[in-house]
Design a protein around this motif. Sequence first.
Motif, mmCIF file in Angstrom:
data_model
loop_
_atom_site.group_PDB
_atom_site.id
_atom_site.type_symbol
_atom_site.label_atom_id
_atom_site.label_comp_id
_atom_site.label_asym_id
_atom_site.label_seq_id
_atom_site.Cartn_x
_atom_site.Cartn_y
_atom_site.Cartn_z
ATOM 1 N N ALA A 74 41.599 65.678 30.882
ATOM 2 C CA ALA A 74 42.966 65.434 30.694
ATOM 3 C C ALA A 74 43.476 66.072 31.760
ATOM 4 N N GLN A 75 42.874 67.220 32.398
ATOM 5 C CA GLN A 75 43.483 67.535 33.507
ATOM 6 C C GLN A 75 43.813 66.880 34.863
ATOM 7 N N VAL A 76 42.271 66.470 34.639
ATOM 8 C CA VAL A 76 41.980 66.049 35.925
ATOM 9 C C VAL A 76 42.811 64.789 35.736
ATOM 10 N N LYS A 77 42.696 63.867 34.957
ATOM 11 C CA LYS A 77 42.861 62.241 34.790
ATOM 12 C C LYS A 77 44.878 62.937 34.979
ATOM 13 N N SER A 78 45.180 64.158 35.153
ATOM 14 C CA SER A 78 46.800 64.480 35.116
ATOM 15 C C SER A 78 47.561 65.091 36.767
ATOM 16 N N ALA A 79 46.025 65.873 37.114
ATOM 17 C CA ALA A 79 46.305 65.956 38.763
ATOM 18 C C ALA A 79 45.951 64.658 39.730
ATOM 19 N N CYS A 80 45.437 63.892 38.998
ATOM 20 C CA CYS A 80 45.001 62.301 40.050
ATOM 21 C C CYS A 80 46.575 61.544 40.058
ATOM 22 N N THR A 81 46.789 61.582 38.779
ATOM 23 C CA THR A 81 47.861 60.747 38.460
ATOM 24 C C THR A 81 49.135 61.707 39.799
ATOM 25 N N LYS A 82 49.563 62.559 39.066
ATOM 26 C CA LYS A 82 50.331 63.287 40.000
ATOM 27 C C LYS A 82 50.208 63.147 41.678
ATOM 28 N N ALA A 83 48.860 63.002 41.816
ATOM 29 C CA ALA A 83 48.767 62.819 42.936
ATOM 30 C C ALA A 83 48.840 61.432 43.350
ATOM 31 N N ILE A 84 48.736 60.873 43.141
ATOM 32 C CA ILE A 84 49.117 59.395 43.309
ATOM 33 C C ILE A 84 50.769 58.829 43.492
ATOM 34 N N LYS A 85 50.797 59.972 42.533
ATOM 35 C CA LYS A 85 52.355 59.673 42.797
ATOM 36 C C LYS A 85 53.011 59.608 43.879
ATOM 37 N N ILE A 86 52.303 61.194 44.080
ATOM 38 C CA ILE A 86 52.691 62.012 45.417
ATOM 39 C C ILE A 86 52.527 60.880 46.865
ATOM 40 N N LEU A 87 51.203 60.485 46.317
ATOM 41 C CA LEU A 87 50.531 59.912 48.471
ATOM 42 C C LEU A 87 51.095 58.063 48.043
ATOM 43 N N GLY A 88 52.375 57.903 47.139
ATOM 44 C CA GLY A 88 52.433 56.882 47.416
ATOM 45 C C GLY A 88 54.203 57.008 47.838
ATOM 46 N N MET A 89 54.641 57.904 47.313
ATOM 47 C CA MET A 89 55.581 58.188 48.059
ATOM 48 C C MET A 89 55.971 59.194 48.998
ATOM 49 N N LEU A 90 55.186 59.450 50.021
ATOM 50 C CA LEU A 90 55.253 60.034 51.226
ATOM 51 C C LEU A 90 54.292 58.612 52.099
ATOM 52 N N LYS A 91 54.176 57.690 51.577
ATOM 53 C CA LYS A 91 53.636 56.457 51.920
ATOM 54 C C LYS A 91 54.810 55.430 52.085
ATOM 55 N N ARG A 92 55.903 55.538 51.369
ATOM 56 C CA ARG A 92 57.133 55.065 51.563
ATOM 57 C C ARG A 92 57.692 55.860 52.267
ATOM 58 N N THR A 93 57.488 56.659 52.555
ATOM 59 C CA THR A 93 58.688 57.974 53.253
ATOM 60 C C THR A 93 58.103 57.833 54.578
ATOM 61 N N PHE A 94 56.654 57.671 55.192
ATOM 62 C CA PHE A 94 56.435 57.947 56.296
ATOM 63 C C PHE A 94 55.684 56.274 57.137
ATOM 64 N N ASP A 95 56.228 55.688 58.051
ATOM 65 C CA ASP A 95 56.050 54.918 57.870
ATOM 66 C C ASP A 95 55.065 55.062 59.436
ATOM 67 N N SER A 96 55.044 56.187 60.079
ATOM 68 C CA SER A 96 53.312 56.845 60.969
ATOM 69 C C SER A 96 52.025 56.867 60.238
ATOM 70 N N ARG A 97 51.242 56.425 61.311
ATOM 71 C CA ARG A 97 50.067 56.171 59.911
ATOM 72 C C ARG A 97 48.822 57.600 60.870
ATOM 73 N N ASP A 98 49.518 58.040 61.392
ATOM 74 C CA ASP A 98 48.747 58.737 62.602
ATOM 75 C C ASP A 98 47.963 60.539 61.585
ATOM 76 N N LYS A 99 46.995 60.115 62.161
ATOM 77 C CA LYS A 99 45.871 60.763 61.705
ATOM 78 C C LYS A 99 46.202 62.372 61.395
ATOM 79 N N SER A 100 47.073 63.092 62.561
ATOM 80 C CA SER A 100 47.123 64.759 62.152
ATOM 81 C C SER A 100 48.882 64.819 61.291
#
Length: 150
Positions: free
Chosen positions: A74-100
């Motif tokens: 449950a802890q791993v699932k919770s952490a992954c779910t939260k990280a996926i939501k944050i990643l989605g927010m970051l993708k919507r916020t930043f258009d650039s896909r620069d590696k750095s």
Amino acid sequence: MKLQNDLDAICEWIKVWDMGLCAKKCKVMHFGRLNERQKYITHTKEESENVLLEVTSCERDIGVMVSSDLKWTAQVKSACTKAIKILGMLKRTFDSRDKSLWAKLYTSVLRPHLEFAVQVWRRTGHKNTFGFESYGLRNEIIEDGTNKTE
């Protein structure tokens, strides 16, 4: 039976000090297969009202999910779910896909959520250590940083 005696003592202490108890927030978690799964009762401020405590199998305490079987799924699932939501927010916020840029975003924003309480569940078995990969999180971060062109 000892736990019920302790609950009764707490209720008496609350009554002596004229305090209230929110019985809806009190829960019981049973550990072990041989546990009797006894029902526990608390008393509200009015003597006439007894409240049966709710039984739970998984609860969050200090930000860590604890389950009655003492597995960290449950802890791993919770952490992954939260990280996926944050990643989605970051993708919507930043258009650039620069590696750095994404490396900095990963280390400063995303990784703290993935690594929270990792010391607790990391050594409990290889099933949970690969939990992040099973959610496709690692591949999603790597692919988004390298495959997309601007």
